[in-house]
Design a protein around this motif. Structure first.
Motif, short mmCIF file in Angstrom:
data_model
loop_
_atom_site.label_atom_id
_atom_site.label_comp_id
_atom_site.label_asym_id
_atom_site.label_seq_id
_atom_site.Cartn_x
_atom_site.Cartn_y
_atom_site.Cartn_z
N GLU A 154 0.82 -1.21 0.00
CA GLU A 154 0.00 0.00 0.00
C GLU A 154 0.86 1.26 0.00
N ALA A 155 1.98 1.22 0.73
CA ALA A 155 2.87 2.38 0.81
C ALA A 155 4.24 1.92 1.27
N LEU A 156 5.25 2.70 0.89
CA LEU A 156 6.62 2.43 1.31
C LEU A 156 7.02 3.44 2.38
N GLY A 157 7.89 3.00 3.29
CA GLY A 157 8.33 3.90 4.34
C GLY A 157 9.74 3.58 4.79
N ARG A 158 10.31 4.51 5.54
CA ARG A 158 11.64 4.32 6.09
C ARG A 158 11.71 4.99 7.45
N THR A 159 12.37 4.34 8.37
CA THR A 159 12.63 4.94 9.67
C THR A 159 14.09 4.74 10.01
N TYR A 160 14.58 5.57 10.91
CA TYR A 160 15.98 5.53 11.32
C TYR A 160 16.04 5.17 12.80
N THR A 161 17.09 4.47 13.19
CA THR A 161 17.18 4.05 14.58
C THR A 161 18.62 3.77 14.97
N LYS A 162 18.88 3.88 16.28
CA LYS A 162 20.20 3.54 16.81
C LYS A 162 20.27 2.07 17.21
N ASN A 163 19.12 1.48 17.52
CA ASN A 163 19.08 0.08 17.96
C ASN A 163 17.96 -0.68 17.27
N ILE A 164 18.25 -1.91 16.90
CA ILE A 164 17.27 -2.80 16.29
C ILE A 164 17.18 -4.05 17.15
N VAL A 165 15.96 -4.54 17.35
CA VAL A 165 15.76 -5.81 18.05
C VAL A 165 15.00 -6.75 17.12
N LEU A 166 15.67 -7.83 16.73
CA LEU A 166 15.06 -8.81 15.83
C LEU A 166 14.31 -9.86 16.65
N GLY A 167 13.02 -9.93 16.41
CA GLY A 167 12.20 -10.96 17.03
C GLY A 167 11.34 -11.61 15.97
N ILE A 168 12.00 -12.14 14.93
CA ILE A 168 11.27 -12.63 13.75
C ILE A 168 10.82 -14.07 13.91
N GLY A 169 11.12 -14.67 15.04
CA GLY A 169 10.54 -15.96 15.37
C GLY A 169 11.14 -17.15 14.63
N THR A 170 10.38 -18.22 14.66
CA THR A 170 10.81 -19.48 14.06
C THR A 170 9.89 -19.83 12.91
N GLU A 171 10.26 -20.86 12.15
CA GLU A 171 9.44 -21.33 11.04
C GLU A 171 9.35 -22.85 11.11
N PRO A 172 8.25 -23.42 10.59
CA PRO A 172 8.09 -24.88 10.63
C PRO A 172 9.24 -25.59 9.92
N HIS A 173 9.70 -26.67 10.55
CA HIS A 173 10.79 -27.45 9.98
C HIS A 173 10.24 -28.73 9.36
N VAL A 174 10.58 -28.97 8.11
CA VAL A 174 10.20 -30.20 7.41
C VAL A 174 11.48 -30.91 7.00
N PRO A 175 11.73 -32.13 7.51
CA PRO A 175 12.94 -32.86 7.12
C PRO A 175 13.00 -33.09 5.61
N GLU A 176 14.20 -33.14 5.08
CA GLU A 176 14.40 -33.28 3.64
C GLU A 176 13.62 -34.44 3.02
N PRO A 177 13.61 -35.65 3.62
CA PRO A 177 12.88 -36.76 2.98
C PRO A 177 11.39 -36.50 2.82
N LEU A 178 10.83 -35.59 3.61
CA LEU A 178 9.39 -35.35 3.60
C LEU A 178 8.99 -34.12 2.81
N LYS A 179 9.94 -33.33 2.37
CA LYS A 179 9.61 -32.10 1.64
C LYS A 179 8.83 -32.36 0.36
N PRO A 180 9.15 -33.41 -0.43
CA PRO A 180 8.36 -33.65 -1.64
C PRO A 180 6.88 -33.88 -1.36
#
Length: 474
Positions: A154-180
């Motif tokens: 919808e729109a683009l933006g930018r902000t400036y900061t001295k500190n960043i805190v990454l809390g992007i979490g986890t993602e589901p894990h699928v073992p290689e043999p089961l990915k297909p």
């Protein structure tokens, strides 16, 4: 730090920008809110807060006491405690009489949504696209896209900061043999994180296989078992671990989830930390004893009139390969780790309770890659304050990137544990502000984990040097 941040100028650097709004950054935001001199904002691309909605199975509880909410273990007087949430809902007396120390997952999710809906400074529908360091201004640039209700830009933006805190979490894990299997439509193969969305389809299948011997696998198996007809359960539960083992829940064992152990672990060498990480699985990948008991009780109940339920529980099994048979069946090729034997299992549906993995930081931090300092396995180094190790040209400008739930390799088994959320958030805020905004305890465990302390008991707050005034004639 800006002493008067209510009105923010667009080009003025903020004190802190949080990326991702899961429980950990929500904890940080809740503890940051009373710090009126702190200019902080948080971005999340999802439309609203949600905590593993596909696993909010009726009756399933979280594995930590309710005191491990977003704030209590750092500030029990906070407005954002779980007990205050109950008070605002006029549920405090019912909770008192319920005598529950471990609350249901759905209730924890509802509590977090209450915080997210009432806390200022949270911006949902905002996708962070890039993070860069601007050496001319000595600030981070954070580019984001504001999304509409359909998830479109919808729109683009930018902000400036001295500190960043990454809390992007986890993602589901699928073992290689089961990915297909997951990538090909047809027979239902779903990750446990999406279980409730596919529950009715799964229950309609003649035979269902659950892969994964941790808590989510146990909860899914129990829910399926309770909703299948006696004598026609058609269930198979597989796990790689040598047993469907209980989670370590002894009182001294739980001291591995204290700040004391976190500091001890961080001070160990990289090789020792990596070795420990492979041996402590039962501290966080086991099954709650009550869930194990409920599964056994349900299976036993089904033997009341003789015979055994049509349910097979097999630990110590590795899925080597998997494939589809025509369009209605799945074939799993299994290997028993101890026996060294192999077999095939044909099933109509699969639930992958194969856990989650830390979401890679590489995409969001691509613009900072030249500044990142990594260990021998190319993982980001993280200091005792939960800051990424960056080039002195960045840290010398008092710019830092903090991580939440992305530091298991440096801080140990307590990294994803909700019980350490408030302490870690308080540590980050104390470091960012340079003050003891939240005084932290000097000791948190009866166990002494090493023969010597290699780090300060409490990370010291950053304080400005005191200048001695010059007196004429001296």
């Amino acid at each position: 730090m800006n002493p008067h941040p209510p009105h923010h100028e667009p080009d003025a650097p903020r004190d802190l920008v949080g990326i991702g709004i899961g429980p950990f950054n929500l904890s940080l935001a809740a503890l940051a809110q009373p710090l009126t001199a702190l200019d902080a904002v948080f971005y999340e691309q999802r439309p609203a807060f949600g905590w593993h909605p596909g696993l909010l199975i009726d009756g399933a509880t979280i594995q930590v006491p309710f005191l491990a909410d977003l704030v209590t273990l750092a500030d029990p007087t906070s407005h954002w405690t779980f007990l205050n949430y109950l008070k605002t809902r006029e549920r405090l007396f019912p909770f008192y009489f319920a005598e529950r120390f471990h609350i249901q997952r759905a209730e924890y999710d509802a509590y977090c949504r209450w915080v997210a809906e009432n806390l200022p400074g949270l911006h949902f529908h905002h996708q962070v696209d890039a993070v860069r360091f601007n050496p001319e201004r000595d600030v981070f640039e954070v580019d984001f896209t504001q999304l509409d209700t359909d998830g479109e830009a919808e729109a683009l933006g930018r902000t400036y900061t001295k500190n960043i805190v990454l809390g992007i979490g986890t993602e589901p894990h699928v073992p290689e043999p089961l990915k297909p299997l997951v990538e090909t439509p047809g027979v239902p193969v779903v990750h446990a994180t999406d279980y409730l969305a596919h529950r009715q389809t799964l229950l309609a299948a003649d035979h269902i296989t659950v892969v994964g011997s941790g808590q989510s696998g146990a909860e899914v198996f129990l829910d399926l078992l309770r909703n299948r007809p006696t004598g026609h359960e058609g269930l198979h539960w597989l796990g790689r671990t040598e047993a469907f083992a209980p989670m370590e829940y002894s009182k001294l064992g739980l001291e591995h989830f204290t700040p004391d152990y976190t500091r001890y672990f961080h001070a160990l060498s990289e090789s020792v930390r990596d070795r420990l990480g492979t041996t402590q699985w039962q501290l966080h990948r086991g099954i709650d004893a009550d869930t194990i008991a409920a599964i056994h009780d349900e299976l036993y109940r089904r033997t009341l009139h003789g015979g055994w339920p049509d349910a097979v529980l097999t630990p110590g099994v590795h899925v080597r390969t998997a494939g589809r048979i025509a369009t209605t069946k799945i074939e799993l090729h299994l290997e028993h780790i101890q026996q060294g034997t192999r077999s095939r299992l044909t099933t109509d549906a699969v639930v992958l309770a194969t856990g989650h993995r830390e979401r890679p930081l590489d995409r969001i931090l691509a613009g900072l890659d030249p500044y990142l300092r990594r260990d021998s396995r190319a993982r980001p180094r993280v200091d005792e304050h939960f800051r990424l190790a960056l080039d002195p040209s960045v840290t010398g400008a008092d710019c830092h990137v903090y991580v939440q739930n992305a530091e298991r390799h440096t801080h140990g088994v307590g990294t994803p544990d909700l019980g350490l959320a408030a302490w870690r958030s308080a540590t980050i805020l104390n470091t960012v502000t340079g003050k003891d905004a939240y005084p932290l305890p000097a000791r948190t465990a009866f166990t002494t984990f090493g023969l010597e302390d290699r780090l300060p008991r409490i990370p010291p707050a950053r304080t400005a040097p005191v200048l001695t005034p010059l007196v004429e004639g001296r």
